[in-house]
Design a protein around this motif. Structure first.
Motif: not given
Ligand SMILES: [Zn+2]
Ligand SMILES: [Zn+2]
Length: 367
Positions: A38, A40, A42, A62
């Motif tokens: 993914e 995201c 973060t 992650h």
């Molecule tokens: Zn994430």
């Protein structure tokens, strides 16, 4: 043999494609061929250096799904199911929790263990393919691996990504009771999952506040009964809607998943006396905000809780629900774009600009 990986060499620098050495498997180690990983919020923050203690250069990614290529001295997943070459698995990105520090043993909060390492965030690219934006991922001995439940494929899992587990954790943390009125602040992956799991847990009413419209439409599909757009519903109007729905009392539970400091004041104002406010959207430091301790917390008798990351149980339990309620939790729809390793930079830009809600990196796409 080498493995292609997209590497963040340092904050605010263009991503680079590195060829890194194939790892030598330790006893108990597993090598995965990456199916999808993914991108995201973060990762966007990592790209701008907004998370402390990150050992750049890193291979981000992650939460990932992969196919087992090789497993050394390891033939069972975390639950004892047979797992071997060819099986599709995901894994808990948090690793090396010590089980001996104060947080692990006494406080029972392993998510605050100082030894905690996270795939795609706190491992250096020099340590091997320990992030999902690579053709292969090396799972070190002790990484908790879960075979995907029957009926689930990589898109279902990555469509939710870490937000799936964080949203689940935030709902669990809220202790919401069946019939409660729940307000979710934010319609990114965490907010979408929080709305979905709040509905599944039996909330009487789920109201999502967020933007843009496409995300609110997803919130509705995933379980929000009412959606309020930040773009055309001013603060006072949002308060009116929640006031009317609760006869002026405010929501029983508020889950903050916006990452915006300004959301906190609004959250307190929408919370009923004695209600629970879970703050889950500030995984990175977006700055301070103000609130009135007398009005918002003390007199209100508010129960305010933070949710930092997730535990393994959140991953397992949310995957079980995803497998059982696949029709009610169509997270694969959240995927807005697929990118090869060479397009990781663009994926980050698209996520940052909210052009897509969830982007996935698929190393099999040739770029
Ligand atoms: Zn994430
Ligand atoms: Zn520990």
């Amino acid at each position: 043999m080498t493995i292609r990986a997209a590497v963040m060499t340092q904050p605010d620098a263009p991503l680079e494609i590195w060829d890194i050495d194939e790892p030598v498997l330790e006893d108990g180690g597993v090598l995965l061929e990456t199916i999808a990983s993914e991108v995201c919020g973060t990762d966007v923050h990592l790209h701008h250096g907004r998370l402390a203690g990150v050992p750049y250069p890193i291979i981000p990614g992650h939460v990932s799904v992969g196919r087992v290529l090789e497993a050394r001295g390891m033939d069972r997943d975390a639950f004892g199911a047979k797992v071997g070459p060819g099986d599709v698995v995901t894994f808990y990105d948090v690793h090396e929790v010590c089980n001996s520090c104060y947080f692990c043993t006494v406080a029972r909060q392993p998510n605050r263990c100082p030894s905690r390492r996270v795939y795609g965030i706190t491992y250096s690219a020099h340590d091997g393919p320990l992030g999902g934006w690579a053709e292969q991922i090396y799972l070190k001995p002790g990484v908790r691996i879960v075979k995907l439940p029957d009926g689930l494929d990589a898109d279902d899992v990555i469509g939710g990504g870490c937000g799936l587990f964080t949203g689940f954790a935030a709902v669990e943390r809220s202790d919401l009771a069946m019939g409660d009125t729940v307000v979710v602040q934010g319609s990114g992956p965490v907010g979408l999952a929080a709305a979905a799991f709040a509905a599944l847990r039996g909330a009487g009413l789920v109201i999502t506040i967020g933007a843009p419209k496409a995300r609110l439409e997803l919130a509705r599909q995933l379980g929000a009964d009412v959606v309020l757009s930040l773009e055309d519903r001013p603060l006072a109007e949002r308060a009116d809607v929640i006031g009317e729905a609760t006869h002026g009392r405010g929501a029983d539970v508020i889950i903050e998943a916006s990452g915006n400091p300004d959301a906190i004041g609004e959250g307190f104002s929408l919370l009923r006396d004695g209600g629970t406010y879970v703050i889950a959207g500030h995984y990175t430091d977006a700055g301070p905000t103000t609130f009135n301790p007398h009005v918002d917390v003390n007199r209100k008798h508010a129960d305010v809780r933070g949710q930092w990351g997730t535990d393994f149980r959140h991953l397992v339990r949310s995957l079980r629900l995803l497998a059982k309620y696949r029709d009610r939790l169509p997270f694969a729809r959240v995927i807005g774009g697929r990118y090869g390793l060479g397009q990781a930079e663009r994926a980050l830009e698209d996520v940052a600009a909210l052009r897509v809600t969830k982007a996935i990196i698929d190393p099999n796409i040739e770029y």
